[in-house]
Motif scaffolding. Structure first.
Motif, PDB file in Angstrom:
ATOM      1  N   VAL A  45       0.851  -1.183   0.000  1.00 38.86           N
ATOM      2  CA  VAL A  45       0.000   0.000   0.000  1.00 38.86           C
ATOM      3  C   VAL A  45       0.895   1.245   0.000  1.00 38.86           C
ATOM      4  O   VAL A  45       1.945   1.231   0.654  1.00 38.86           O
ATOM      5  CB  VAL A  45      -0.947  -0.013   1.241  1.00 38.86           C
ATOM      6  CG1 VAL A  45      -0.188   0.134   2.546  1.00 38.86           C
ATOM      7  CG2 VAL A  45      -2.065   1.000   1.129  1.00 38.86           C
ATOM      8  N   PRO A  46       0.621   2.287  -0.768  1.00 41.96           N
ATOM      9  CA  PRO A  46      -0.569   2.531  -1.581  1.00 41.96           C
ATOM     10  C   PRO A  46      -0.469   2.059  -3.029  1.00 41.96           C
ATOM     11  O   PRO A  46      -1.224   2.548  -3.880  1.00 41.96           O
ATOM     12  CB  PRO A  46      -0.710   4.048  -1.499  1.00 41.96           C
ATOM     13  CG  PRO A  46       0.707   4.539  -1.401  1.00 41.96           C
ATOM     14  CD  PRO A  46       1.444   3.501  -0.601  1.00 41.96           C
ATOM     15  N   TRP A  47       0.454   1.128  -3.340  1.00 41.79           N
ATOM     16  CA  TRP A  47       0.418   0.456  -4.633  1.00 41.79           C
ATOM     17  C   TRP A  47       0.983  -0.943  -4.454  1.00 41.79           C
ATOM     18  O   TRP A  47       1.593  -1.266  -3.434  1.00 41.79           O
ATOM     19  CB  TRP A  47       1.178   1.239  -5.707  1.00 41.79           C
ATOM     20  CG  TRP A  47       2.681   1.171  -5.621  1.00 41.79           C
ATOM     21  CD1 TRP A  47       3.499   0.250  -6.206  1.00 41.79           C
ATOM     22  CD2 TRP A  47       3.551   2.064  -4.905  1.00 41.79           C
ATOM     23  NE1 TRP A  47       4.824   0.507  -5.892  1.00 41.79           N
ATOM     24  CE2 TRP A  47       4.873   1.615  -5.103  1.00 41.79           C
ATOM     25  CE3 TRP A  47       3.338   3.186  -4.115  1.00 41.79           C
ATOM     26  CZ2 TRP A  47       5.976   2.249  -4.532  1.00 41.79           C
ATOM     27  CZ3 TRP A  47       4.428   3.832  -3.555  1.00 41.79           C
ATOM     28  CH2 TRP A  47       5.729   3.376  -3.761  1.00 41.79           C
ATOM     29  N   CYS A  48       0.741  -1.787  -5.469  1.00 43.41           N
ATOM     30  CA  CYS A  48       1.138  -3.195  -5.404  1.00 43.41           C
ATOM     31  C   CYS A  48       2.106  -3.522  -6.541  1.00 43.41           C
ATOM     32  O   CYS A  48       1.913  -3.073  -7.675  1.00 43.41           O
ATOM     33  CB  CYS A  48      -0.086  -4.102  -5.533  1.00 43.41           C
ATOM     34  SG  CYS A  48      -1.338  -3.858  -4.266  1.00 43.41           S
ATOM     35  N   GLY A  49       3.120  -4.307  -6.220  1.00 43.83           N
ATOM     36  CA  GLY A  49       4.071  -4.703  -7.246  1.00 43.83           C
ATOM     37  C   GLY A  49       4.873  -3.523  -7.758  1.00 43.83           C
ATOM     38  O   GLY A  49       5.059  -2.519  -7.069  1.00 43.83           O
ATOM     39  N   HIS A  72      12.423   0.509 -10.943  1.00 41.26           N
ATOM     40  CA  HIS A  72      11.015   0.717 -10.618  1.00 41.26           C
ATOM     41  C   HIS A  72      10.839   1.029  -9.129  1.00 41.26           C
ATOM     42  O   HIS A  72      11.771   0.908  -8.324  1.00 41.26           O
ATOM     43  CB  HIS A  72      10.193  -0.530 -10.977  1.00 41.26           C
ATOM     44  CG  HIS A  72      10.389  -0.990 -12.384  1.00 41.26           C
ATOM     45  ND1 HIS A  72      10.135  -0.189 -13.475  1.00 41.26           N
ATOM     46  CD2 HIS A  72      10.819  -2.191 -12.881  1.00 41.26           C
ATOM     47  CE1 HIS A  72      10.390  -0.869 -14.587  1.00 41.26           C
ATOM     48  NE2 HIS A  72      10.814  -2.083 -14.254  1.00 41.26           N
ATOM     49  N   ALA A  73       9.626   1.429  -8.783  1.00 42.11           N
ATOM     50  CA  ALA A  73       9.193   1.514  -7.387  1.00 42.11           C
ATOM     51  C   ALA A  73       8.309   0.302  -7.115  1.00 42.11           C
ATOM     52  O   ALA A  73       7.484  -0.068  -7.954  1.00 42.11           O
ATOM     53  CB  ALA A  73       8.421   2.803  -7.146  1.00 42.11           C
ATOM     54  N   ILE A  74       8.482  -0.328  -5.948  1.00 44.09           N
ATOM     55  CA  ILE A  74       7.811  -1.603  -5.716  1.00 44.09           C
ATOM     56  C   ILE A  74       7.125  -1.648  -4.353  1.00 44.09           C
ATOM     57  O   ILE A  74       7.646  -1.131  -3.362  1.00 44.09           O
ATOM     58  CB  ILE A  74       8.816  -2.775  -5.871  1.00 44.09           C
ATOM     59  CG1 ILE A  74       8.100  -4.120  -6.014  1.00 44.09           C
ATOM     60  CG2 ILE A  74       9.799  -2.813  -4.712  1.00 44.09           C
ATOM     61  CD1 ILE A  74       9.035  -5.254  -6.429  1.00 44.09           C
ATOM     62  N   HIS A  75       5.914  -2.193  -4.333  1.00 44.88           N
ATOM     63  CA  HIS A  75       5.198  -2.648  -3.133  1.00 44.88           C
ATOM     64  C   HIS A  75       4.756  -1.557  -2.160  1.00 44.88           C
ATOM     65  O   HIS A  75       4.282  -1.872  -1.070  1.00 44.88           O
ATOM     66  CB  HIS A  75       6.026  -3.681  -2.364  1.00 44.88           C
ATOM     67  CG  HIS A  75       6.266  -4.960  -3.108  1.00 44.88           C
ATOM     68  ND1 HIS A  75       5.405  -5.426  -4.072  1.00 44.88           N
ATOM     69  CD2 HIS A  75       7.274  -5.872  -3.015  1.00 44.88           C
ATOM     70  CE1 HIS A  75       5.880  -6.574  -4.551  1.00 44.88           C
ATOM     71  NE2 HIS A  75       7.000  -6.863  -3.946  1.00 44.88           N
ATOM     72  N   GLY A  76       4.915  -0.293  -2.479  1.00 47.49           N
ATOM     73  CA  GLY A  76       4.389   0.755  -1.615  1.00 47.49           C
ATOM     74  C   GLY A  76       5.290   1.089  -0.439  1.00 47.49           C
ATOM     75  O   GLY A  76       6.394   0.565  -0.289  1.00 47.49           O
TER      76      GLY A  76
END
Length: 262
Positions: A45-49, A72-76
């Motif tokens: 949270v606030p995003w997945c993967g 990348h940005a990963i898993h919040g």
């Protein structure tokens, strides 16, 4: 500081200082989760993967997230934060985590754990303090591949309507393909709800279910396998944004139900 829940032969330990993750799930004394500060089962949270290049567009604004898994940005951010315990009993607990910089919007995440004798239900909600914004939520459990020394490998069973085609950058290409055999680091679509069964032969069966239609299955490491129910696919802030609004918060839940086989 940690919080423990107990019901029947089940024990859950929640480490709210380390991302409000489940650091331990024991059934009749047997640990189901891979141990370690980065493992257990953590909220995404606030995003997945992965979010491609750490960037997502909201209207005319392009936001840049820290690249915690370059490129990348990963898993919040929730998995790295300390959460505040709001309430707790012997079988239920709730925690909160405020969204703030470097996330570009203010809001509040709530995570609830409810333990029964044969099931654990997790619920997560995201609400905004003001502006609407895209977001995702889900869980990343690391289940042990073997529950005992010399035990049989876990078997993963599910029927998906489609598999998100994965590009060389491990992100969905936007194409949906027929599900392929593993090993997987892949997102699957289940329009009638996530339903995945993990079976440790002669020991335990555990079903991961959710009303959400997205699940990532990861089994490329020898120590553990991951079954990750989530509110959208990887890079979903760009490809399938779900808005959190003042009148429509994001909510997702998952239930893990187990049955002893021994």
């Amino acid at each position: 500081m940690s919080t423990q829940l107990r019901a029947g032969g089940a024990e859950v330990t929640i480490d709210q200082e380390n991302g409000c993750r489940i650091s331990s799930l024991r059934i009749d004394g047997t640990e189901l989760l891979r141990q370690g500060d980065h493992y257990g089962s953590f909220p995404m949270v606030p995003w997945c993967g992965r979010t491609r290049d750490g960037q997502f567009q909201d209207g005319a604004t392009l936001h840049q997230l820290p690249l915690n898994h370059p490129p990348h940005a990963i898993h919040g951010f929730g998995r790295d934060a300390a959460w505040r315990r709001a309430r707790a009993t012997a079988t239920e607990a709730a925690f909160t985590y405020p969204l703030a910089d470097p996330w570009p919007y203010e809001g509040l995440v709530t995570q609830i754990f409810e333990l029964g004798e044969n099931a654990l239900t997790l619920t997560m909600g995201i609400e905004t303090y003001g502006d609407s914004f895209p977001a995702q939520a889900g869980w990343h459990p690391w289940f042990r591949r073997n529950l005992t020394d010399g035990g049989s490998d876990v078997r993963i069973d599910f029927e998906a309507a489609w598999q998100e085609e994965r590009g060389a950058d491990h992100l969905p290409t936007g194409n949906r393909v027929d599900p392929k055999p593993g090993p997987w680091d892949d997102c699957f679509g289940m329009p009638y709800g996530v339903d995945v069964t993990l079976t440790w032969p002669d020991a335990l069966e555990l079903k991961v279910t959710s009303r959400s239609e997205w699940v990532v299955v990861y089994d490329e490491e020898p120590e553990a396998v991951c079954v990750e129910p989530q509110s959208g696919p990887p890079n979903g802030l760009n490809s399938l944004p779900q808005l959190v609004t003042p009148v429509d918060p994001l909510e997702i839940s998952t239930t893990w139900t187990w049955r002893r086989l021994g």
